[in-house]
Design an enzyme around this catalytic site. Structure first.
Site, PDB file in Angstrom:
ATOM      1  N   HIS A 134       0.823  -1.212   0.000  1.00 54.36           N
ATOM      2  CA  HIS A 134       0.000   0.000   0.000  1.00 54.36           C
ATOM      3  C   HIS A 134       0.860   1.266   0.000  1.00 54.36           C
ATOM      4  CE1 HIS A 134      -3.409  -2.571   1.020  1.00 54.36           C
ATOM      5  NE2 HIS A 134      -2.784  -3.007   2.093  1.00 54.36           N
TER       6      HIS A 134
HETATM    7  O1  RIB Z   1      -4.811   0.222   4.961  1.00 55.96           O
HETATM    8  C1  RIB Z   1      -3.430   0.147   4.705  1.00 55.96           C
HETATM    9  C2  RIB Z   1      -2.713   1.265   5.393  1.00 55.96           C
HETATM   10  O2  RIB Z   1      -2.901   1.177   6.824  1.00 55.96           O
HETATM   11  C3  RIB Z   1      -1.195   1.223   5.190  1.00 55.96           C
HETATM   12  O3  RIB Z   1      -0.683   2.520   5.253  1.00 55.96           O
HETATM   13  C4  RIB Z   1      -0.735   0.424   6.381  1.00 55.96           C
HETATM   14  O4  RIB Z   1       0.628   0.680   6.719  1.00 55.96           O
HETATM   15  C5  RIB Z   1      -1.651   0.944   7.454  1.00 55.96           C
HETATM   16  O5  RIB Z   1      -1.111   2.166   7.950  1.00 55.96           O
END
Ligand code: RIB
Ligand code: CA
Length: 338
Positions: A244
């Site tokens: 992500h």
């Molecule tokens: O939903 C994914 C996000 O939430 C990413 O940034 C992960 O590191 C958490 O912070």
């Protein structure tokens, strides 16, 4: 050259994102700030200080909010480990000057005033520090180049509740405050980031091939990624892991790899079952909205760039490269009719 502030709740994918950002020739990290999210801010700060040390970054670090704007903190230790890096945490802590504790928001405002339009804030965790910075000096934050937020989900399921993505779910009031105060946000949502993932075998080969990666980075990433992948295998039945936050870094530094739409996003803060939902009417694209949403990207170009810059490796075979792409299905009720 893009001047960058990284606000993070490091976490495993945040750690990869920080290493990636530190090796992008078109980006200079001017500041890193920490916020509670995946794990409490004290753990996040230690992870960022450790990354700063092993990546040999000459970048100021300030810690920020330990709790959301107006909710109890909910962490994701089951995903990232109690220390945020899969249990790798070095035993001895790294000294952190007391005067920097809690200074994240003022440090972000200082950077905004100094760099203005040349600055991009890459927000990889809940928006608590960003909201505080807006409350301190809204004009300064409105005067920067952009805020790129890994967060939100606009179609299909969330990763925290059925309708919410973790970063926004943890602090919906902060996200809402930023948008309600007219600060434009570019969202890199789950709809996009879940169309890319690194299968375990690819991660294993990347960790073996590491060329120029600093030697301390490999054991950290091996332990952290194996923990993170084990969670995905258990929770998502995927023997691999999502990237992500590195994708959000790429969206900030290489927007030419992405397609964005203009939209107006609202954050649900009152719903008993939907608080943290990012609400946008995607039937109507608008350039006059409060947000941009990343809706597509050149995943294989990103994959090659991430592999070479973070792992000093390249993924040669086309089957391996294609295995990093995945379809993301929304609920398809026809499946239940069979
Ligand atoms: O939903 C994914 C996000 O939430 C990413 O940034 C992960 O590191 C958490 O912070
Ligand atoms: Ca994160």
């Amino acid at each position: 050259m893009r001047r960058v502030v990284i606000d993070t709740d490091a976490g495993v994918d945040d750690s990869i994102a920080i290493a990636y950002a530190s090796r992008l020739p078109d980006a200079t990290i001017e500041l890193m700030t920490t916020v509670s999210g995946n794990v409490p801010v004290s753990e996040v700060t230690q992870n960022v200080l450790y990354l700063k040390k092993i990546l040999r970054l000459d970048v100021p670090v300030f810690s920020g909010a330990d709790v959301p704007k107006s909710r109890k903190l909910i962490t994701a230790t089951e995903v990232h480990g109690k220390d945020g890096v899969g249990g790798y945490r070095i035993s001895e802590g790294i000294a952190f000057p007391a005067w920097k504790t809690g200074g994240a928001a003022t440090a972000i405002v200082r950077a905004a005033k100094k760099y203005g339009k040349r600055l991009t804030i890459i927000s990889l965790g809940p928006m608590t520090n960003i909201a505080r910075a807006v409350s301190i000096d809204q004009g300064a934050i409105k005067g920067i180049g952009s805020i790129v937020q890994m967060g939100g989900v606009f179609s299909g399921y969330g990763n925290t509740t059925a309708f919410t993505e973790f970063n926004i779910f943890v602090d919906p009031e902060a996200a809402s405050y930023v948008l309600e105060n007219g600060v434009k946000v570019t969202f890199v949502p789950l709809d996009l980031t879940e169309t890319f993932f690194l299968p375990r075998n690819i991660v294993t080969s990347l960790l073996m091939k590491t060329g120029e990666t600093s030697p301390e980075l490999v054991p950290l990433f091996r332990k952290a990624l194996n923990y993170y992948i084990d969670y995905h295998r258990h929770a998502d039945k995927l023997d691999g892991c999502y990237m992500h936050d590195p994708i959000a870094v790429a969206a900030a530094i290489h927007p030419e790899w992405f397609r964005f739409i203009g939209s107006s996003v609202s954050i649900e803060t009152l719903g008993r079952f939907t608080a943290g939902m990012t609400v946008a009417d995607l039937r109507k694209k608008t350039v006059r909205g409060n947000s941009r949403i990343a809706v597509a990207f050149d995943a294989l170009t990103f994959l090659d760039d991430l592999a070479s810059r973070v792992f000093g490796a390249r993924i040669g075979n086309s089957a391996g490269r294609r295995s990093c792409l995945r379809q993301r299905f929304t609920a398809n009720f026809r499946d239940f009719l069979r």
